[in-house]
Design an enzyme around this catalytic site. Structure first.
Site, PDB file in Angstrom:
ATOM      1  N   LYS A   1       0.878  -1.172   0.000  1.00  0.00           N
ATOM      2  CA  LYS A   1       0.000   0.000   0.000  1.00  0.00           C
ATOM      3  C   LYS A   1       0.908   1.211   0.000  1.00  0.00           C
ATOM      4  O   LYS A   1       1.912   1.194   0.719  1.00  0.00           O
ATOM      5  CB  LYS A   1      -0.915   0.012   1.232  1.00  0.00           C
ATOM      6  CG  LYS A   1      -1.801  -1.216   1.394  1.00  0.00           C
ATOM      7  CD  LYS A   1      -2.934  -1.260   0.405  1.00  0.00           C
ATOM      8  CE  LYS A   1      -3.637  -2.622   0.454  1.00  0.00           C
ATOM      9  NZ  LYS A   1      -4.865  -2.708  -0.308  1.00  0.00           N
TER      10      LYS A   1
ATOM     11  N   HIS B   1      -7.849 -14.042  -6.099  1.00  0.00           N
ATOM     12  CA  HIS B   1      -8.413 -12.843  -5.493  1.00  0.00           C
ATOM     13  C   HIS B   1      -9.804 -12.686  -6.098  1.00  0.00           C
ATOM     14  O   HIS B   1     -10.051 -13.135  -7.208  1.00  0.00           O
ATOM     15  CB  HIS B   1      -7.514 -11.644  -5.822  1.00  0.00           C
ATOM     16  CG  HIS B   1      -7.832 -10.406  -5.050  1.00  0.00           C
ATOM     17  ND1 HIS B   1      -8.595  -9.396  -5.564  1.00  0.00           N
ATOM     18  CD2 HIS B   1      -7.481 -10.017  -3.800  1.00  0.00           C
ATOM     19  CE1 HIS B   1      -8.706  -8.417  -4.664  1.00  0.00           C
ATOM     20  NE2 HIS B   1      -8.043  -8.774  -3.581  1.00  0.00           N
TER      21      HIS B   1
HETATM   22  C1  CAP Z   1      -6.517  -5.663   1.626  1.00  0.00           C
HETATM   23  C2  CAP Z   1      -6.824  -5.610   0.163  1.00  0.00           C
HETATM   24  C3  CAP Z   1      -7.696  -6.735  -0.375  1.00  0.00           C
HETATM   25  C4  CAP Z   1      -9.075  -6.800   0.234  1.00  0.00           C
HETATM   26  C5  CAP Z   1      -9.974  -7.809  -0.454  1.00  0.00           C
HETATM   27  C6  CAP Z   1      -7.413  -4.257  -0.154  1.00  0.00           C
HETATM   28  O1  CAP Z   1      -5.743  -4.579   2.084  1.00  0.00           O
HETATM   29  O2  CAP Z   1      -5.637  -5.729  -0.577  1.00  0.00           O
HETATM   30  O3  CAP Z   1      -7.833  -6.551  -1.754  1.00  0.00           O
HETATM   31  O4  CAP Z   1      -8.964  -7.119   1.565  1.00  0.00           O
HETATM   32  O5  CAP Z   1      -9.797  -9.053   0.055  1.00  0.00           O
HETATM   33  O6  CAP Z   1      -7.080  -3.692  -1.181  1.00  0.00           O
HETATM   34  O7  CAP Z   1      -8.259  -3.787   0.597  1.00  0.00           O
HETATM   35  P1  CAP Z   1      -5.603  -4.257   3.648  1.00  0.00           P
HETATM   36  P2  CAP Z   1     -11.017  -9.925   0.518  1.00  0.00           P
HETATM   37  O8  CAP Z   1      -4.888  -5.414   4.259  1.00  0.00           O
HETATM   38  O9  CAP Z   1      -4.802  -2.981   3.700  1.00  0.00           O
HETATM   39  O10 CAP Z   1      -7.001  -4.111   4.189  1.00  0.00           O
HETATM   40  O11 CAP Z   1     -11.718 -10.246  -0.752  1.00  0.00           O
HETATM   41  O12 CAP Z   1     -10.416 -11.107   1.175  1.00  0.00           O
HETATM   42  O13 CAP Z   1     -11.847  -9.097   1.438  1.00  0.00           O
HETATM   43 MG    MG Z   2      -6.428  -5.404  -2.605  1.00  0.00          MG
END
Ligand code: CAP
Ligand code: MG
Length: 473
Positions: free
Chosen positions: A178, A298
């Site tokens: 991130k 994913h």
């Molecule tokens: C998590 C994540 C994942 C989501 C979706 C995001 O980041 O990379 O894509 O969690 O996964 O972009 O939000 P964080 P899921 O760890 O910073 O929250 O489908 O398992 O919910």
């Molecule tokens: Mg993500």
């Protein structure tokens, strides 16, 4: 209206030997108000009510539309196919008039056994468009033996990945960089280096975020090569296997295969693909190509299919929209052969608690039992091996204890913000997560550890994020 034949079972009817003969679906519907207002039944018997009758009609119509029928009677001469259409028609049964739920049994002959896209076009293809229904949820799909047998399931699965990583037990930990987009390919490799080598050098993996593909400032091939190089160097140094979930997502399957080959050429062991946006055909193709790479799935975009906040989502009460449960998606992707799948987390920022816990069983049990509280059907998985559950979304080291208690050790825990947001920096973030995993494995309660080690990286993380999940409202 299911006008040509009766698509509704007699009360008490059950499909004979469903594991051999039928695909079963479990649904709930809401009758359209106009349909209820305008429906006319001339011969209602005593005790029969109009709404129940309409519900029966709707259930039968769903069975008709998704198997052999249509909205009107059609030509039924000897060359019309009508006899087979009658014999192979689906039957709506087990009607629950209180909750507007029912099942449909589809004779297996309606399907080409190894064609999931074809099967879905049938059983859930048109029915969400029916005007007499104002809301619908598909809770579950149960597949018979011959269909299960015609898919490979995961090439590696839980056991195979453990072997590749030389890690016989314990959860795996990974991080998505991130900001989601921003680092160059080189900068991402630098981050991988820090993740892989910080602390005790036990950090397992790095994953691309879903919107990182092949960008002008972060090129797929260069990133794959640089990050995989860092993995190899770190493995030598730390004596721990590392992996990179490198995102091959593309709307052209040929391009995805090219990208997978690049990963293979650089000695990667995993690919990552967004399985909803690329689709069932893409997953099936990549799996059956047998490139010798594990598939990390994913599920970006799934919320537009699976999310339903209606009061009646778990049974009694109203439904407001049209949806398919994550249970269904998890089953289909396990069947097709992904090795790990985002199943949410009982704690995560986007999830329904009970369902996320059950998804782990959908992905890992051999004889999946229906959930006692969530409408579901179970599944015999036969040769299809267990798949890693990936818990992700708003997670941080303070969640490890509850996640692992709930989901078990065959879980990949993904902390993006929950590592890179550590107040003392990235290395401290790695150490906090290493410690959270280590104390869990030693059976040391998190709160106790933090009390005794108030200056530790883990204690600092706890102070910053607290013990519960970070749910963003
Ligand atoms: C998590 C994540 C994942 C989501 C979706 C995001 O980041 O990379 O894509 O969690 O996964 O972009 O939000 P964080 P899921 O760890 O910073 O929250 O489908 O398992 O919910
Ligand atoms: Mg993500």
């Amino acid at each position: 209206m299911a006008v040509q034949f009766n698509y509704l079972a007699q009360k008490g009817w059950k499909p004979k030997n469903p594991d051999e003969n039928y695909v079963i679906t479990l649904l709930k519907i809401e009758l359209d108000e106009k349909a209820v207002r305008t429906a006319k039944y001339q011969h209602l018997k005593k005790g029969e009510n109009k709404k129940n009758k309409l519900f029966e009609d709707a259930a039968a119509t769903v069975a008709a539309e998704s198997s052999t029928g249509t909205w009107t009677k059609v030509y039924s001469g000897s060359d019309s196919g009508i006899l087979l259409a009658k014999e192979k028609r689906a039957i709506a049964y087990d009607l629950d008039y209180d909750r507007n739920m029912f099942k449909i049994a589809y004779p297996i002959e309606l399907f080409e056994l190894n064609n999931l896209s074809g099967l879905l076009a049938g059983i859930v293809g048109n029915i969400a468009g029916m005007k007499m229904i104002s809301a619908m949820r598909i809770y579950d799909i149960k597949l018979p033996k011959k269909i299960v047998e015609s898919f490979p399931g995961p090439k590696f699965g839980v056991k195979g990945i453990r072997k590749l990583l030389n890690k016989p037990k314990g959860c795996l930990v990974i991080t998505v960089p991130k900001p989601k987009i921003g680092r160059t390919d080189k900068e991402q490799a630098e981050l991988a280096k820090i993740l892989f080598n910080s602390g005790k050098g036990t950090y397992d993996g790095i994953k691309d975020d879903e919107n990182l593909t092949n960008l002008s400032f972060n090129k797929f091939e260069k990133r794959a090569k640089l990050v995989l190089d860092e993995a190899k160097i770190a493995e030598k140094k730390t004596k721990h296997k590392k992996f990179y979930l490198c995102n091959i997502t593309h709307s052209n399957i040929e391009e995805m295969i090219n990208r997978a080959k690049i990963i293979k050429d650089n000695q990667g062991i995993f690919i990552m693909m967004d399985v909803v946006t690329t689709g069932f055909a893409a997953v099936d193709t990549l799996r059956r190509k047998n490139l010798g790479l594990a598939i990390h799935a994913h599920r970006a975009m799934h919320g537009f299919m699976t999310r339903d906040n209606s009061p009646g989502i778990h049974g009694k009460g109203k439904l407001y929209g049209f949806s398919i449960s994550m249970i269904v998606l998890a089953k289909l992707f396990r069947l097709l052969g992904v090795d790990s799948l985002h199943g949410g987390s009982p704690l995560a920022k986007m999830e329904d608690y009970k369902e996320a816990s059950y998804i782990r069983h959908v992905l890992q049990d051999k004889e999946l039992k229906p959930h006692k509280k969530i409408p579901s059907l179970g599944q015999k998985w036969r040769h299809i091996n267990p798949v890693w559950m990936t818990a992700s979304g708003g997670l941080h080291p303070g969640d490890f204890e509850s996640i692992l208690n709930e989901l078990g050790q065959d879980t990949i825990i993904q902390c993006g913000g929950g590592l890179l947001g550590h107040p003392e920096g990235i290395e401290a973030g790695v150490i906090a997560i290493e410690t959270a995993r280590e104390i869990y494995e030693k059976g040391i309660p998190l709160k106790k550890f933090v009390e005794k080690n108030p200056d530790s990286e883990l204690a600092v993380a706890m102070k910053h994020w607290g013990y519960g999940p970070k749910i963003v409202y």
